[in-house]
Design a protein around this motif. Structure first.
Motif, mmCIF file in Angstrom:
data_model
loop_
_atom_site.group_PDB
_atom_site.id
_atom_site.type_symbol
_atom_site.label_atom_id
_atom_site.label_comp_id
_atom_site.label_asym_id
_atom_site.label_seq_id
_atom_site.Cartn_x
_atom_site.Cartn_y
_atom_site.Cartn_z
ATOM 1 N N LEU A 10 0.863 -1.181 0.000
ATOM 2 C CA LEU A 10 0.000 0.000 0.000
ATOM 3 C C LEU A 10 0.899 1.229 0.000
ATOM 4 O O LEU A 10 1.670 1.442 0.936
ATOM 5 C CB LEU A 10 -0.929 0.012 1.217
ATOM 6 C CG LEU A 10 -1.903 -1.155 1.353
ATOM 7 C CD1 LEU A 10 -2.914 -0.888 2.467
ATOM 8 C CD2 LEU A 10 -2.641 -1.425 0.034
ATOM 9 N N ALA A 33 -0.949 -0.623 -4.561
ATOM 10 C CA ALA A 33 -2.167 0.197 -4.550
ATOM 11 C C ALA A 33 -1.898 1.546 -3.910
ATOM 12 O O ALA A 33 -1.039 1.678 -3.036
ATOM 13 C CB ALA A 33 -3.259 -0.523 -3.755
ATOM 14 N N THR A 34 -2.674 2.515 -4.350
ATOM 15 C CA THR A 34 -2.768 3.800 -3.652
ATOM 16 C C THR A 34 -4.156 3.821 -2.999
ATOM 17 O O THR A 34 -4.839 2.790 -2.958
ATOM 18 C CB THR A 34 -2.644 4.978 -4.625
ATOM 19 O OG1 THR A 34 -3.768 4.928 -5.509
ATOM 20 C CG2 THR A 34 -1.353 4.925 -5.428
ATOM 21 N N SER A 35 -4.567 4.991 -2.543
ATOM 22 C CA SER A 35 -5.922 5.078 -2.001
ATOM 23 C C SER A 35 -6.947 5.228 -3.124
ATOM 24 O O SER A 35 -8.137 5.257 -2.867
ATOM 25 C CB SER A 35 -6.036 6.266 -1.045
ATOM 26 O OG SER A 35 -5.759 7.472 -1.739
ATOM 27 N N ALA A 57 -6.873 -0.959 -3.364
ATOM 28 C CA ALA A 57 -6.235 -1.390 -2.108
ATOM 29 C C ALA A 57 -6.998 -2.555 -1.478
ATOM 30 O O ALA A 57 -6.396 -3.543 -1.029
ATOM 31 C CB ALA A 57 -6.148 -0.216 -1.138
ATOM 32 N N VAL A 61 -5.279 -6.190 -0.797
ATOM 33 C CA VAL A 61 -5.159 -6.711 0.570
ATOM 34 C C VAL A 61 -5.901 -8.036 0.705
ATOM 35 O O VAL A 61 -5.392 -8.997 1.297
ATOM 36 C CB VAL A 61 -5.685 -5.668 1.585
ATOM 37 C CG1 VAL A 61 -5.802 -6.284 2.973
ATOM 38 C CG2 VAL A 61 -4.768 -4.449 1.616
ATOM 39 N N VAL A 67 0.836 -7.546 3.961
ATOM 40 C CA VAL A 67 0.547 -6.190 3.497
ATOM 41 C C VAL A 67 1.667 -5.275 3.995
ATOM 42 O O VAL A 67 1.950 -5.229 5.190
ATOM 43 C CB VAL A 67 -0.806 -5.691 4.048
ATOM 44 C CG1 VAL A 67 -1.083 -4.269 3.570
ATOM 45 C CG2 VAL A 67 -1.929 -6.630 3.638
ATOM 46 N N LEU A 69 2.789 -1.614 4.635
ATOM 47 C CA LEU A 69 2.260 -0.250 4.752
ATOM 48 C C LEU A 69 3.367 0.728 4.410
ATOM 49 O O LEU A 69 4.285 0.948 5.218
ATOM 50 C CB LEU A 69 1.731 0.001 6.164
ATOM 51 C CG LEU A 69 0.531 -0.849 6.593
ATOM 52 C CD1 LEU A 69 0.164 -0.568 8.051
ATOM 53 C CD2 LEU A 69 -0.673 -0.592 5.683
ATOM 54 N N VAL A 79 -7.045 4.164 7.128
ATOM 55 C CA VAL A 79 -7.155 2.754 6.707
ATOM 56 C C VAL A 79 -8.037 2.001 7.698
ATOM 57 O O VAL A 79 -7.852 2.098 8.913
ATOM 58 C CB VAL A 79 -5.747 2.097 6.643
ATOM 59 C CG1 VAL A 79 -5.849 0.609 6.342
ATOM 60 C CG2 VAL A 79 -4.886 2.800 5.590
#
Ligand SMILES: NC(=O)c1ccc[n+]([C@@H]2O[C@H](COP(=O)([O-])OP(=O)(O)OC[C@H]3O[C@@H](n4cnc5c(N)ncnc54)[C@H](OP(=O)(O)O)[C@@H]3O)[C@@H](O)[C@H]2O)c1
Length: 220
Positions: A10, A33-35, A57, A61, A67, A69, A79
């Motif tokens: 992430l 992934a981004t947000s 995301a 996940v 995952v 971070l 999150v």
């Protein structure tokens, strides 16, 4: 033993793509992934992290065992902890008020000698949290990755409360190019964070062990 298996990274800023590239090189399947919408990072992912899968995301996940971070700590507060439940979580984040702003939970923790990863873990009660890959700058992290046994290989520290999770992340860091140094419980992760003896350093194993010894022996 817990498996690192499939990785979801992430964060696709500075350090996320480096961790993703190193993990792909080490043979891990990696989603990033981004947000936001994965289409927004599809082209850049193809160019700079070939082999990584850009995903939402939540999808990344859901399919992952581990995952990472790699997001600013202030964004971590957005999150959903439920999303990460049951996952092995690598906390590569640092509390950096200059860019995160002052975050009361982390500021209060710091004043009581509580490390940022302990606070992250309190929020992620359903996850096994291991602090790792946070203390080396993203350029150096890529530049200094070496296969096991290389004479100039560097070390990286990790810490967590779940021994199986720590062992799994130690294997991950070893495979991506660093001698892993498990420091003990998440409490010991304070030596890895800003202000700690190895933050921003890229040290050989003996140098690393020397640097943390004084701090770590009181933290186990
Ligand atoms: N920079 C380094 O050398 C380095 C090295 C080790 C560790 N770290 C630590 O790693 C963290 C990230 O640093 P950075 O320099 O890579 O930050 P950065 O360049 O600002 O990148 C942050 C990334 O996180 C994404 N993001 C934010 N919220 C998200 C969410 N909820 N889900 C998924 N992605 C999200 C952002 O994308 P959107 O905003 O588009 O969502 C962006 O791609 C920090 O805590 C830092 O202290 C940094």
């Amino acid at each position: 033993m817990q498996r690192t298996g499939k990785l979801a990274v992430l964060g696709a800023g500075h350090v996320g793509p480096v961790i993703a590239r190193l993990a792909i090189r080490a043979g891990y399947p990696v989603a990033i992934a981004t947000s936001g919408d994965p289409d927004d990072i599809a082209l850049i992912t193809e160019l700079v992290i070939p082999g990584a899968q850009p995903r939402w995301a939540s999808d990344a996940v859901a399919d992952a065992d581990t995952v990472v971070l790699a997001i600013p700590l202030h964004r971590f507060l957005d999150v959903d902890p439920g999303l990460l439940a049951g996952k092995l979580v690598v906390d590569a984040m640092n509390y950096w008020p200059a860019s995160d702003g002052v975050l009361p939970a982390f500021e209060d923790g710091a004043s009581k000698g509580i490390g940022s990863s302990e606070i992250v873990a309190r929020r992620l009660t359903g996850s096994a949290v291991v602090k790792a890959l946070n203390h080396i700058g993203y350029h150096e992290l890529e530049e200094w990755a070496r296969p096991a046994g290389a004479p100039d290989r560097r070390a990286t520290g990790l810490a967590g409360d779940d021994p199986a999770a720590v062992a799994a992340v130690a294997e991950l860091t070893d495979r991506i190019g660093y001698d892993p140094v498990p420091l003990g419980s998440l409490r010991a992760a304070r030596v890895l964070q800003p202000g700690g003896p190895v933050f921003g350093q890229v040290l050989t194993l003996p140098e690393f062990e020397r640097a943390v010894y004084e701090d770590a022996r009181n933290l186990r």
